[in-house]
Design an enzyme around this catalytic site. Structure first.
Site, PDB file in Angstrom:
ATOM      1  N   GLU A 113       0.850  -1.198   0.000  1.00 50.17           N
ATOM      2  CA  GLU A 113       0.000   0.000   0.000  1.00 50.17           C
ATOM      3  C   GLU A 113       0.875   1.234   0.000  1.00 50.17           C
ATOM      4  O   GLU A 113       2.027   1.183   0.418  1.00 50.17           O
ATOM      5  CB  GLU A 113      -0.853   0.033   1.277  1.00 50.17           C
ATOM      6  CG  GLU A 113      -1.875  -1.052   1.357  1.00 50.17           C
ATOM      7  CD  GLU A 113      -2.472  -1.154   2.757  1.00 50.17           C
ATOM      8  OE1 GLU A 113      -2.353  -0.209   3.552  1.00 50.17           O
ATOM      9  OE2 GLU A 113      -3.047  -2.209   3.041  1.00 50.17           O
ATOM     10  N   ASP A 117       1.279  10.280   3.802  1.00 52.61           N
ATOM     11  CA  ASP A 117       1.992  11.145   4.739  1.00 52.61           C
ATOM     12  C   ASP A 117       1.015  12.090   5.426  1.00 52.61           C
ATOM     13  O   ASP A 117       0.787  13.206   4.985  1.00 52.61           O
ATOM     14  CB  ASP A 117       3.062  11.933   3.989  1.00 52.61           C
ATOM     15  CG  ASP A 117       4.112  12.474   4.938  1.00 52.61           C
ATOM     16  OD1 ASP A 117       4.068  12.119   6.129  1.00 52.61           O
ATOM     17  OD2 ASP A 117       4.974  13.237   4.481  1.00 52.61           O
ATOM     18  N   TYR A 222      -6.971   2.126   6.414  1.00 55.82           N
ATOM     19  CA  TYR A 222      -6.125   1.009   6.012  1.00 55.82           C
ATOM     20  C   TYR A 222      -6.183  -0.195   6.940  1.00 55.82           C
ATOM     21  O   TYR A 222      -5.365  -1.103   6.836  1.00 55.82           O
ATOM     22  CB  TYR A 222      -4.684   1.457   5.811  1.00 55.82           C
ATOM     23  CG  TYR A 222      -4.080   2.186   6.997  1.00 55.82           C
ATOM     24  CD1 TYR A 222      -3.900   1.540   8.216  1.00 55.82           C
ATOM     25  CD2 TYR A 222      -3.690   3.513   6.895  1.00 55.82           C
ATOM     26  CE1 TYR A 222      -3.355   2.198   9.290  1.00 55.82           C
ATOM     27  CE2 TYR A 222      -3.132   4.182   7.971  1.00 55.82           C
ATOM     28  CZ  TYR A 222      -2.973   3.512   9.166  1.00 55.82           C
ATOM     29  OH  TYR A 222      -2.443   4.170  10.225  1.00 55.82           O
ATOM     30  N   LYS A 310      10.795   3.441   3.299  1.00 58.41           N
ATOM     31  CA  LYS A 310      10.803   4.903   3.273  1.00 58.41           C
ATOM     32  C   LYS A 310      11.574   5.393   2.058  1.00 58.41           C
ATOM     33  O   LYS A 310      12.691   4.945   1.824  1.00 58.41           O
ATOM     34  CB  LYS A 310      11.501   5.434   4.534  1.00 58.41           C
ATOM     35  CG  LYS A 310      10.713   5.229   5.820  1.00 58.41           C
ATOM     36  CD  LYS A 310       9.555   6.169   5.873  1.00 58.41           C
ATOM     37  CE  LYS A 310       9.123   6.626   7.239  1.00 58.41           C
ATOM     38  NZ  LYS A 310      10.070   7.036   8.205  1.00 58.41           N
ATOM     39  N   CYS A 404      35.922  26.560  27.682  1.00 56.25           N
ATOM     40  CA  CYS A 404      34.458  26.502  27.595  1.00 56.25           C
ATOM     41  C   CYS A 404      33.920  27.858  27.143  1.00 56.25           C
ATOM     42  O   CYS A 404      34.254  28.886  27.744  1.00 56.25           O
ATOM     43  CB  CYS A 404      33.869  26.139  28.951  1.00 56.25           C
ATOM     44  SG  CYS A 404      32.087  26.291  29.017  1.00 56.25           S
ATOM     45  N   CYS A 407      31.939  29.374  30.385  1.00 60.50           N
ATOM     46  CA  CYS A 407      32.538  29.720  31.674  1.00 60.50           C
ATOM     47  C   CYS A 407      34.049  29.874  31.606  1.00 60.50           C
ATOM     48  O   CYS A 407      34.683  30.258  32.585  1.00 60.50           O
ATOM     49  CB  CYS A 407      32.164  28.693  32.736  1.00 60.50           C
ATOM     50  SG  CYS A 407      32.988  27.111  32.529  1.00 60.50           S
ATOM     51  N   CYS A 422      33.280  20.417  29.260  1.00 60.65           N
ATOM     52  CA  CYS A 422      33.581  21.368  30.314  1.00 60.65           C
ATOM     53  C   CYS A 422      33.288  20.623  31.609  1.00 60.65           C
ATOM     54  O   CYS A 422      32.174  20.134  31.794  1.00 60.65           O
ATOM     55  CB  CYS A 422      32.657  22.584  30.188  1.00 60.65           C
ATOM     56  SG  CYS A 422      32.663  23.611  31.654  1.00 60.65           S
ATOM     57  N   CYS A 427      29.531  25.444  35.919  1.00 64.61           N
ATOM     58  CA  CYS A 427      29.376  26.097  34.618  1.00 64.61           C
ATOM     59  C   CYS A 427      27.909  26.481  34.426  1.00 64.61           C
ATOM     60  O   CYS A 427      27.014  25.635  34.477  1.00 64.61           O
ATOM     61  CB  CYS A 427      29.830  25.156  33.506  1.00 64.61           C
ATOM     62  SG  CYS A 427      29.429  25.771  31.861  1.00 64.61           S
TER      63      CYS A 427
HETATM   64  S1  IVH Z   1      -0.348   0.190   8.617  1.00 69.26           S
HETATM   65  C1  IVH Z   1       0.543  -1.549  13.008  1.00 69.26           C
HETATM   66  N1  IVH Z   1      -0.756   1.329   6.305  1.00 69.26           N
HETATM   67  O1  IVH Z   1       2.525   5.059   8.777  1.00 69.26           O
HETATM   68  C2  IVH Z   1       0.774  -0.339  12.179  1.00 69.26           C
HETATM   69  N2  IVH Z   1       0.206   2.640   8.027  1.00 69.26           N
HETATM   70  O2  IVH Z   1       4.426   3.648  11.339  1.00 69.26           O
HETATM   71  C3  IVH Z   1      -0.265  -0.223  11.160  1.00 69.26           C
HETATM   72  N3  IVH Z   1       0.612   4.966   7.415  1.00 69.26           N
HETATM   73  O3  IVH Z   1       1.715   6.502  11.487  1.00 69.26           O
HETATM   74  C4  IVH Z   1       0.053   0.817  10.175  1.00 69.26           C
HETATM   75  N4  IVH Z   1      -0.138   4.835   5.360  1.00 69.26           N
HETATM   76  O4  IVH Z   1      -0.455   6.014  10.221  1.00 69.26           O
HETATM   77  C5  IVH Z   1      -0.291   1.484   7.554  1.00 69.26           C
HETATM   78  N5  IVH Z   1      -1.215   2.210   4.229  1.00 69.26           N
HETATM   79  C6  IVH Z   1      -0.763   2.371   5.446  1.00 69.26           C
HETATM   80  C7  IVH Z   1      -0.264   3.604   5.917  1.00 69.26           C
HETATM   81  C8  IVH Z   1       0.218   3.696   7.223  1.00 69.26           C
HETATM   82  C9  IVH Z   1       0.388   5.620   6.278  1.00 69.26           C
HETATM   83  C10 IVH Z   1       1.225   5.543   8.625  1.00 69.26           C
HETATM   84  C11 IVH Z   1       0.562   5.146   9.905  1.00 69.26           C
HETATM   85  C12 IVH Z   1       1.662   5.235  10.931  1.00 69.26           C
HETATM   86  C13 IVH Z   1       2.899   5.016  10.125  1.00 69.26           C
HETATM   87  C14 IVH Z   1       3.456   3.646  10.381  1.00 69.26           C
END
Ligand code: IVH
Length: 668
Positions: A113, A117, A222, A310, A404, A407, A422, A427
Site C-alpha cells: 500500500e 503522509d 487502512y 521509506k 568553555c 565559563c 567542560c 558552569c
Molecule cells: S499500517 C501496526 N498502512 O505510517 C501499524 N500505516 O508507522 C499499522 N501509514 O503513522 C500501520 N499509510 O499512520 C499502515 N497504508 C498504510 C499507511 C500507514 C500511512 C502511517 C501510519 C503510521 C505510520 C506507520
C-alpha cells in the site's frame, strides 16, 4: 408536522445527504447538482434547529463543525496503535522477507500500500455510527478529535451495517488544498505550513471544529482493529469490506506473491510519486493472511508482519557560513553549522548539528564550504558531505576552542569519548541546561516552563537548582518579560502539580549520567522510593534487570555527592513526591495464576468489565491479550453474543471461559 413526522423527515434528509456526500466525495461521481445538495442541507439544518432534541452527533449537518472545545479529552486505545519498522533499501526488504519466510514458510502473499503522509487516526463505530475518533498519541493514549474528524467529508458518519469496530487510517491534506491554504495564509500575513502533514495535524488539533471544516482534509482507511463477528481472513478482504461499507480506501494497493514483485511496486511508485494528488513518504508492505499475521505477532513497538519502506530523503546544497558552539547539560560542547537558509523537505533549514570534532574532521568540513543537507527521518537536518569541487580557496579550517565558551574553564577530552567537555560543575550553561531538562516533557513535565522562561529565570538569578523552582513566588515572576497574571498563575499551578509526579519522572529529571527515561522507570519500579535507591550499592543495582555496570557506577557516584543529598532533602521538605506510583512490575514466572504466560482472547459483550479493564486484569496476572483466535490462543473469555471467535475456539479445542468464570478467577 407531528414530532414523529419531523423525525422521519429528518432521517430521510440525513440518509439522502449521506448518500450524495458519499457519491460526491468518495466515489467522485456526483448524481445531483450542488444546488440541490445545498438545498437539502438547508432544510435539514432548519429542522434540526427547530427541534434541537432531535439533533444527533452523526448528522451530516455536523460536517460544518460543531461547538468549540476547551481541551481534547484523552482516549485509551484498547488495541495499541503500533508503528512500523523501517526499510530503506532493497536489502532491508529482502531481510524482512527472509524473516517472514523463516516464521511462516513460503506459502503466503504480501499486500503493498502507499504510505500516506498524514496523521494516524483511530475511528470507533458503534452499531454503525461514528462515535469517537482519536489521534495516535503515544500509541496507548491519544486525544479525542471526534468533532474535527466529523468534518472530513470522506469519513462516513453512519454506515449501512450496524457494526461495532475500530477502523484505523491516515488523515491527510491533499496537495492542492495545502497550496491553497498556504496562499491564503500568506495573503493574511500568517506563517505558511511547512508541509501537508503539518497542515493536516495542525488542523485536527484545533479546538474549534469550524477551522478543520474549512481545511479540506481527507482520509484513507487502512485497517480494522477488533473485528468482532466479521468473517474476514485477510487484510485485503478487510480493505474490500471497508470499501463496501462506504469508507475511502486507497485503490493503489497490490497483492504481491513474492519480494521481487514488492520491489517492483516500490520502484514504480518511487517514480510515479509526484503525480499523486497527495503526499506519500513510502510504501507499506504487509503479510496478507490474518492467520499468518497472528503467527508472526508483534514486538512492543511494531508488528513483525509489516514494514514501511521509506523513500530516500531529499538532498539540497547550501553554504556553511558559521559554526556555533553550545554547552549541554553534561558539559559536552557541540558545534552547530549555521547555514545559508534553504528549503529542505518542506521547511527552511538554517542549522545542522556537527556533533563533535571527529565528525568535522571525517567529513572534512570547513567554514564557507558548500555542503549537501538532508533531513534524517525527514525531521533532523544533517550535513551529508562537502562539495569539494566548489571550493574557492576562501574556506577556513575549524578548530574547537580550548576553553568553555560559557565559563572559560579548560575543556577536556575524556578517554574513549569523542566530545570535548567542560568539567566545571558550576558552569552556568550546564546548570541552565540541567534545569531545562528537569522540567521537560519526559521528566517533570511542567507546562509553561520552556527553555526561554528557564533561561530568563536563571539569568535573573531566581533559580540556581531544581529545588528553587518550587520556591518561586508570584511577584518575582510577574517582573519577568512577557509574564502576565494569567500565565504566572498557570505556571505556579503546573509547578505545584509536578510535586505529585511518580518517582521515575524525578529520577530522569535529575539528569544522572546514563539514566534515561526507561532506566528511570525500571529503577523506580524496583526501588520504590528515592531513599532505597540512594542506599543501593553497585551489586544491588546490577542485579536489577536492564541496569548495567556503567549505569550502576554512575548512580552510586551521583548519590555519593554531598550536594545531591542536600538537594534531595530539600525536595522532600518542599513536598515533592519521591515514591513510585505506577503498577508494580510482575515477573510472569512468579505468578501462580491461570493467566500467567498465557495468550488470551476476549470476545462478545462483557457486562461487568470494560474491555480495557478486562485486558488490564489479565495482563496484571501475567497474560497476553491478542485480537484473534489461533492455535496459539490458550484461553478465550467469551461474553454475551460471542460469534465467530467462539466458534473457532471451540473447533480448535481452546479453553473457554464465561465472564462469570472470569470474575471468579480474578477473585481468587
Ligand atoms: S499500517 C501496526 N498502512 O505510517 C501499524 N500505516 O508507522 C499499522 N501509514 O503513522 C500501520 N499509510 O499512520 C499502515 N497504508 C498504510 C499507511 C500507514 C500511512 C502511517 C501510519 C503510521 C505510520 C506507520
Amino acid at each position: 408536522m407531528k414530532n414523529a413526522e419531523v423525525q422521519e423527515e429528518i432521517q430521510n434528509l440525513r440518509d439522502q445527504l449521506n448518500k450524495y456526500n458519499y457519491e460526491y466525495y468518495v466515489l467522485d461521481k456526483p448524481t445531483v447538482p450542488d444546488a440541490e445538495y445545498d438545498q437539502l442541507m438547508k432544510q435539514l439544518i432548519k429542522l434540526e434547529s427547530e427541534h434541537p432534541e432531535l439533533q444527533t452527533i452523526d448528522s451530516p449537518s455536523q460536517r460544518v463543525g460543531g461547538e468549540i472545545l476547551e481541551a481534547f479529552e484523552k482516549v485509551n486505545h484498547t488495541t495499541p496503535m503500533l508503528s512500523l519498522g523501517n526499510a530503506f533499501d532493497e536489502e532491508d526488504l529482502r531481510d524482512f522477507d527472509r524473516r517472514i519466510r523463516q516464521a511462516v514458510g513460503d506459502n503466503f502473499s504480501y499486500i503493498c500500500e502507499l504510505k500516506i503522509d498524514g496523521l494516524a487516526v483511530s475511528l470507533r463505530y458503534e452499531e454503525g455510527r461514528f462515535v469517537q475518533g482519536a489521534t495516535r498519541g503515544d500509541g496507548t493514549i491519544g486525544e479525542d478529535i471526534t468533532s474535527n474528524l466529523r468534518t472530513i467529508r470522506t469519513l462516513p458518519l453512519k454506515i449501512e451495517e450496524p457494526v461495532t469496530f475500530e477502523v484505523r487510517g491516515e488523515a491527510f491534506m491533499p496537495k492542492r488544498s495545502f497550496e491553497q491554504l498556504n496562499e491564503e495564509r500568506e495573503q493574511k500575513n500568517e506563517e505558511r505550513f511547512a508541509n501537508p502533514r503539518n497542515a493536516a495535524a495542525g488542523s485536527l488539533r484545533q479546538l474549534d471544529p469550524k477551522i478543520a471544516a474549512k481545511r479540506q482534509l481527507d482520509i484513507f482507511v487502512y485497517g480494522i482493529s477488533e473485528i468482532e463477528n466479521i468473517d474476514i481472513d485477510s487484510h485485503s478482504n478487510g480493505l474490500d469490506y471497508l470499501e463496501q461499507l462506504g469508507f475511502r480506501t486507497n485503490s493503489e494497493r497490490k497483492r504481491c506473491d513474492n519480494i521481487d514483485e514488492v520491489i517492483q511496486f516500490v520502484g514504480n511508485w518511487t517514480e510515479q510519486r509526484p503525480e499523486l494528488a497527495y503526499e506519500i513518504d513510502g510504501i507499506v508492505i504487509k503479510v496478507d493472511s490474518l492467520q499468518q499475521q497472528e503467527e508472526l505477532g508483534s514486538t512492543a513497538k511494531s508488528p513483525r508482519w509489516a514494514i514501511a519502506y521509506k523513500f530516500p530523503a531529499e538532498e539540497v546544497v547550501t553554504k556553511l557560513i558559521g559554526i556555533e558552539l553550545s554547552v549541554g547539560r553534561t558539559g559536552a560542547v557541540t558545534p552547530t553549522a549555521i547555514l545559508e537558509p534553504v528549503q529542505v523537505a518542506g521547511t527552511i533549514v538554517k542549522r545542522a548539528s556537527l556533533h563533535n570534532e571527529d565528525f568535522i574532521r571525517e567529513k572534512d568540513i570547513k567554514l564557507n564550504d558548500y555542503v549537501v543537507i538532508k533531513k534524517a527521518g525527514d525531521i533532523i537536518p544533517e550535513v551529508v558531505n562537502v562539495i569539494v569541487e566548489r571550493r574557492s580557496g576562501n574556506e577556513q579550517e575549524f578548530k574547537m576552542p580550548e576553553a568553555c565558551p560559557e565559563c572559560g574553564s579548560e575543556l577536556v577530552r575524556i578517554e574513549e569519548e569523542v566530545a570535548l567537555r567542560c568539567i566545571n560543575p558550576k558552569c552556568p550553561a550546564q546548570i541552565r541546561e540541567g534545569l531545562i531538562h528537569f522540567v521537560s516533557r519526559n521528566a517533570m513535565n511542567i507546562d509553561g516552563l520552556g527553555e526561554k522562561v528557564i533561561a530568563q529565570l536563571f539569568k535573573e538569578n531566581l533559580i540556581q537548582n531544581v529545588a528553587d523552582l518550587y520556591k518561586l513566588d508570584k511577584e518575582e515572576l510577574l517582573k519577568l518579560e512577557r509574564m502576565g497574571e494569567k500565565s504566572v498563575s498557570n505556571l505556579l499551578k503546573a509547578i505545584e502539580k509536578s510535586k505529585e509526579n511518580s518517582l521515575e519522572r524525578l529520577l530522569f529529571g535529575l539528569g544522572i549520567r546514563y539514566v534515561g527515561a526507561k532506566a528511570a522507570k525500571t529503577l523506580a519500579q524496583h526501588f520504590e522510593t528515592i531513599e532505597n535507591l540512594q542506599k543501593a550499592n553497585n551489586e544491588e543495582l546490577i542485579a536489577v534487570e536492564e541496569i548495567g555496570e556503567k549505569m550502576a557506577e554512575s548512580i552510586v557516584a551521583y548519590f555519593g555527592q554531598e550536594e545531591v543529598n542536600e538537594l534531595i532533602n530539600q525536595l522532600k521538605e518542599i513536598g515533592v513526591n519521591i515514591k513510585f506510583k505506577g503498577p508494580k512490575r510482575i515477573n510472569t514466572e512468579d505468578i501462580d495464576s491461570i493467566f500467567a504466560g498465557k495468550t488470551v482472547v476476549l470476545t462478545g459483550k462483557l457486562e461487568v468489565f470494560s474491555r480495557n479493564d478486562a485486558k488490564a486484569s489479565i495482563e496484571a496476572l501475567g497474560g497476553k491479550v491478542t485480537g484473534s483466535v489461533s492455535k496459539k490462543t490458550d484461553i478465550l473469555v467469551a461474553g454475551k453474543e460471542a460469534g465467530s471467535k467462539l466458534e473457532k475456539a471451540e473447533k480448535l479445542g481452546i479453553n473457554i471461559m464465561s465472564e462469570v468464570e472470569f470474575i471468579e478467577v480474578l477473585k481468587d
